[in-house]
Enzyme design. Structure first.
Site, PDB file in Angstrom:
ATOM      1  N   ARG A 196       0.861  -1.228  -0.153  1.00 14.82           N
ATOM      2  CA  ARG A 196       0.210  -0.086  -0.025  1.00 14.82           C
ATOM      3  C   ARG A 196       1.011   1.372  -0.098  1.00 14.82           C
ATOM      4  O   ARG A 196       0.386   2.407   0.611  1.00 14.82           O
ATOM      5  CB  ARG A 196      -0.929   0.163   1.235  1.00 14.82           C
ATOM      6  N   SER A 273     -10.652   0.528   3.081  1.00 15.65           N
ATOM      7  CA  SER A 273     -10.241   0.315   4.288  1.00 15.65           C
ATOM      8  C   SER A 273      -9.272   1.256   4.806  1.00 15.65           C
ATOM      9  O   SER A 273      -8.579   2.085   4.172  1.00 15.65           O
ATOM     10  CB  SER A 273      -8.991  -0.717   4.133  1.00 15.65           C
ATOM     11  N   GLU A 380      -4.698   4.364   5.752  1.00 11.37           N
ATOM     12  CA  GLU A 380      -4.316   4.088   4.326  1.00 11.37           C
ATOM     13  C   GLU A 380      -4.674   5.097   3.671  1.00 11.37           C
ATOM     14  O   GLU A 380      -3.472   5.500   2.709  1.00 11.37           O
ATOM     15  CB  GLU A 380      -4.957   2.717   3.967  1.00 11.37           C
TER      16      GLU A 380
HETATM   17  C1  LIG Z   1     -15.332   1.439  -1.264  1.00 12.15           C
HETATM   18  C2  LIG Z   1     -13.904   1.227  -1.499  1.00 12.15           C
HETATM   19  C3  LIG Z   1     -13.055   0.166  -1.868  1.00 12.15           C
HETATM   20  C4  LIG Z   1     -11.384   0.224  -1.759  1.00 12.15           C
HETATM   21  N1  LIG Z   1     -11.182  -0.784  -2.149  1.00 12.15           N
HETATM   22  C5  LIG Z   1      -9.502  -0.860  -2.279  1.00 12.15           C
HETATM   23  C6  LIG Z   1      -8.834  -2.282  -2.343  1.00 12.15           C
HETATM   24  O1  LIG Z   1      -9.342  -2.953  -2.394  1.00 12.15           O
HETATM   25  N2  LIG Z   1      -7.653  -2.087  -2.228  1.00 12.15           N
HETATM   26  C7  LIG Z   1      -6.928  -0.947  -2.494  1.00 12.15           C
HETATM   27  O2  LIG Z   1      -5.563  -0.702  -2.702  1.00 12.15           O
HETATM   28  N3  LIG Z   1      -7.556   0.178  -2.533  1.00 12.15           N
HETATM   29  C8  LIG Z   1      -8.948   0.304  -2.047  1.00 12.15           C
HETATM   30  N4  LIG Z   1      -9.630   1.363  -1.946  1.00 12.15           N
HETATM   31  C9  LIG Z   1      -8.854   2.863  -2.006  1.00 12.15           C
HETATM   32  C10 LIG Z   1      -8.744   3.617  -3.377  1.00 12.15           C
HETATM   33  O3  LIG Z   1      -9.846   3.191  -4.319  1.00 12.15           O
HETATM   34  C11 LIG Z   1      -7.399   3.245  -4.052  1.00 12.15           C
HETATM   35  O4  LIG Z   1      -6.306   3.590  -3.484  1.00 12.15           O
HETATM   36  C12 LIG Z   1      -7.607   4.118  -5.538  1.00 12.15           C
HETATM   37  O5  LIG Z   1      -6.192   3.717  -6.296  1.00 12.15           O
HETATM   38  C13 LIG Z   1      -7.506   5.465  -5.449  1.00 12.15           C
HETATM   39  O6  LIG Z   1      -7.850   6.049  -6.734  1.00 12.15           O
HETATM   40  P1  LIG Z   1      -8.176   7.557  -6.851  1.00 12.15           P
HETATM   41  O7  LIG Z   1      -8.124   7.685  -8.366  1.00 12.15           O
HETATM   42  O8  LIG Z   1      -9.647   7.688  -6.080  1.00 12.15           O
HETATM   43  O9  LIG Z   1      -7.255   8.284  -6.368  1.00 12.15           O
HETATM   44  P2  LIG Z   1      -7.599   9.866  -5.168  1.00 12.15           P
HETATM   45  O10 LIG Z   1      -8.174   9.412  -4.059  1.00 12.15           O
HETATM   46  O11 LIG Z   1      -7.916  10.677  -6.283  1.00 12.15           O
HETATM   47  O12 LIG Z   1      -6.073  10.155  -4.822  1.00 12.15           O
HETATM   48  C14 LIG Z   1      -5.399   9.358  -3.886  1.00 12.15           C
HETATM   49  C15 LIG Z   1      -4.000   9.855  -4.046  1.00 12.15           C
HETATM   50  O13 LIG Z   1      -3.036   9.382  -5.142  1.00 12.15           O
HETATM   51  C16 LIG Z   1      -2.724  10.586  -5.630  1.00 12.15           C
HETATM   52  N5  LIG Z   1      -2.798  10.453  -7.267  1.00 12.15           N
HETATM   53  C17 LIG Z   1      -4.340  10.348  -7.629  1.00 12.15           C
HETATM   54  N6  LIG Z   1      -4.057  10.358  -9.042  1.00 12.15           N
HETATM   55  C18 LIG Z   1      -2.605  10.214  -9.400  1.00 12.15           C
HETATM   56  C19 LIG Z   1      -1.891  10.580 -10.386  1.00 12.15           C
HETATM   57  N7  LIG Z   1      -2.412  10.321 -11.780  1.00 12.15           N
HETATM   58  N8  LIG Z   1      -0.601  10.794 -10.446  1.00 12.15           N
HETATM   59  C20 LIG Z   1      -0.032  11.002  -9.207  1.00 12.15           C
HETATM   60  N9  LIG Z   1      -0.733  10.897  -7.944  1.00 12.15           N
HETATM   61  C21 LIG Z   1      -2.138  10.698  -8.117  1.00 12.15           C
HETATM   62  C22 LIG Z   1      -3.518  11.845  -4.978  1.00 12.15           C
HETATM   63  O14 LIG Z   1      -2.963  13.046  -5.095  1.00 12.15           O
HETATM   64  C23 LIG Z   1      -3.695  11.287  -3.606  1.00 12.15           C
HETATM   65  O15 LIG Z   1      -2.358  11.537  -3.016  1.00 12.15           O
HETATM   66  C24 LIG Z   1     -10.954   1.519  -1.874  1.00 12.15           C
HETATM   67  C25 LIG Z   1     -11.717   2.743  -1.935  1.00 12.15           C
HETATM   68  C26 LIG Z   1     -12.988   2.634  -1.506  1.00 12.15           C
HETATM   69  C27 LIG Z   1     -13.944   3.957  -1.430  1.00 12.15           C
END
Ligand SMILES: Cc1cc2nc3c(=O)[nH]c(=O)nc-3n(C[C@H](O)[C@H](O)[C@H](O)COP(=O)(O)OP(=O)(O)OC[C@H]3O[C@@H](n4cnc5c(N)ncnc54)[C@H](O)[C@@H]3O)c2cc1C
Length: 388
Positions: A196, A273, A380
């Protein structure tokens, strides 16, 4: 200030932001709040929000804002963020480039028994990509079905689920290095992917523009390592299965835990999580078991999940939270922020929660687990303008 520098009534006040609106592929979303852009549905109003439809637009926005020393939040799907309320002193750069390209004809690759590569824009919805690969009969991403957010964020915290991490299928990443100003393709070793985390998590190191993943053309899944999933599929751990069946099964399992986004289900108004599974030093394990035994008896102490992991032993955060006395739905059905009624590891917004409500609950749970078992839980998600 000259008249050309003076904002019109609906224009952003910041001249750097105003100038960026002349760049192809950049548009502003004037009244947006982070509450509308995050899955926890909390967070205040940024100075500005720039939607960037191409990789070049993302680079231009981040380059100019960095040069002018404006605080930037790079945003994907907002599914891994805890954002403070009120006025936020930052400009949001929303990554929305959505190109998609598969290497070569699948038939040729299949015949040669080779992998094929999919190249996806960072702004593409992750689960749409997974669905598309599986529909085309390509294996590799199926265990990561149903994870919210964007393609570009998947390497940021090395997303993982059901026994597979992005690190296993990642081929290359195109990023904009914010220190050197270079737009380049890098191999996974440059990202230092671990459980992670990566060099990108909670840092301003680089912005992911495109990602390439390795797929197998024969429609077979990655080896199934997660016991619960293997059981549902009726395969032995380590065996492969049909990728489409694995996707369907993973989505079913995730829905049962409130881990697939659903506007009508408050259990999914979360950041997934909330705590990572803690990794403790091996020599500390007996002490933790003793404390579990003292609180709950020898039976639970013996059954406590504990797995060998790099750096020691990995425990289950959800198990510890529940055994420390924080059950599903804690603290009560009238609390604006509470644990999911389906999964103790998700902190959820029941509709009217503020960042302060979520933070108070997070502290309560973290402190309670520390007090009960001497184990420190680490959040996380990425924290913006606030901290635990
Ligand atoms: C219901 C639910 C279930 C989930 N299940 C899982 C799971 O099973 N496993 C898991 O690992 N995670 C899980 N997550 C967490 C999340 O979905 C992941 O971490 C996902 O990859 C985040 O993507 P995002 O585009 O929404 O990022 P954001 O929330 O928009 O950003 C998260 C971080 O990444 C950075 N970021 C985003 N895009 C970029 C980019 N293009 N370049 C550089 N930095 C960037 C942002 O600046 C921020 O620091 C879950 C979340 C939810 C709500």
């Amino acid at each position: 200030m000259t008249s050309a520098d003076t904002p019109g009534p609906a224009e952003p006040a910041d001249p750097v932001v105003r100038a960026l609106l002349d760049v192809d592929g950049i548009s502003a979303a004037p009244d947006a709040t982070l509450a509308e852009l995050t899955t926890l549905r909390i967070g205040g109003r940024p100075r500005a929000l720039l939607e960037c439809a191409t990789a070049e637009a993302v680079i231009a926005a981040v380059r100019e804002l960095d040069a002018a020393q404006r605080p930037v939040l790079v945003l994907g799907g907002g599914s891994n963020l805890v954002v403070a309320g009120g006025d936020l002193d930052l400009v949001v750069v929303a990554v929305r480039n959505q190109d998609l390209q598969y290497s070569d004809a699948a038939g040729d690759a299949a015949a040669a028994g080779e992998h094929l590569i999919v190249r996806a824009g960072a702004g593409l919805n992750w689960d749409d990509l997974v669905a598309d690969t599986v529909e085309r009969g390509y294996g590799g991403l199926e265990c990561l079905s149903g994870i919210p957010g964007s393609v570009g964020a998947t390497p940021v915290q090395n997303v993982g689920a059901y026994g597979v991490e992005v690190a296993q299928v990642l081929h290359r990443v195109r990023w904009y290095d914010r220190a050197t100003g270079r737009d380049e393709w890098v191999t996974p070793d440059a990202l230092e992917l671990a459980y992670r985390t990566s060099v990108l998590k909670s840092t301003d190191r680089a912005v992911v523009l495109e990602v390439e993943f390795r797929l197998t053309p024969a429609g077979r899944s990655e080896p199934i390592r997660y016991a619960e999933l293997a059981g549902r599929l009726g395969v032995e751990p380590g065996e492969r299965a049909d990728a489409a069946t694995v996707r369907r099964t993973v989505l079913e399992l995730r829905r049962g835990k409130g881990m697939v986004l659903d506007d009508d289900d408050n259990d999914t108004w979360s950041a997934g999580s909330f705590f990572t599974n803690p990794v403790i030093r091996d020599e500390v394990l007996p002490e933790v078991r003793n404390r579990v035994a003292k609180k709950l008896g020898d039976g639970p102490a013996g059954q406590m999940p504990a797995f060998a992991a790099p750096g020691g032993t990995k425990l289950s955060a959800g198990w510890l939270i529940e055994r420390a006395g924080f059950g599903k739905g804690y603290p009560s059905s009238s609390s604006p922020a509470r644990l999911s009624t389906k999964h103790t590891l998700a902190l959820t917004n029941r509709g009217a929660a503020t960042a302060d409500d979520v933070i108070a609950l997070a502290r309560d749970v973290r402190d309670g687990v520390r007090e009960a078992f001497g184990v420190e839980l680490h959040p996380e998600p990425v924290w913006i303008g606030c901290s635990i």
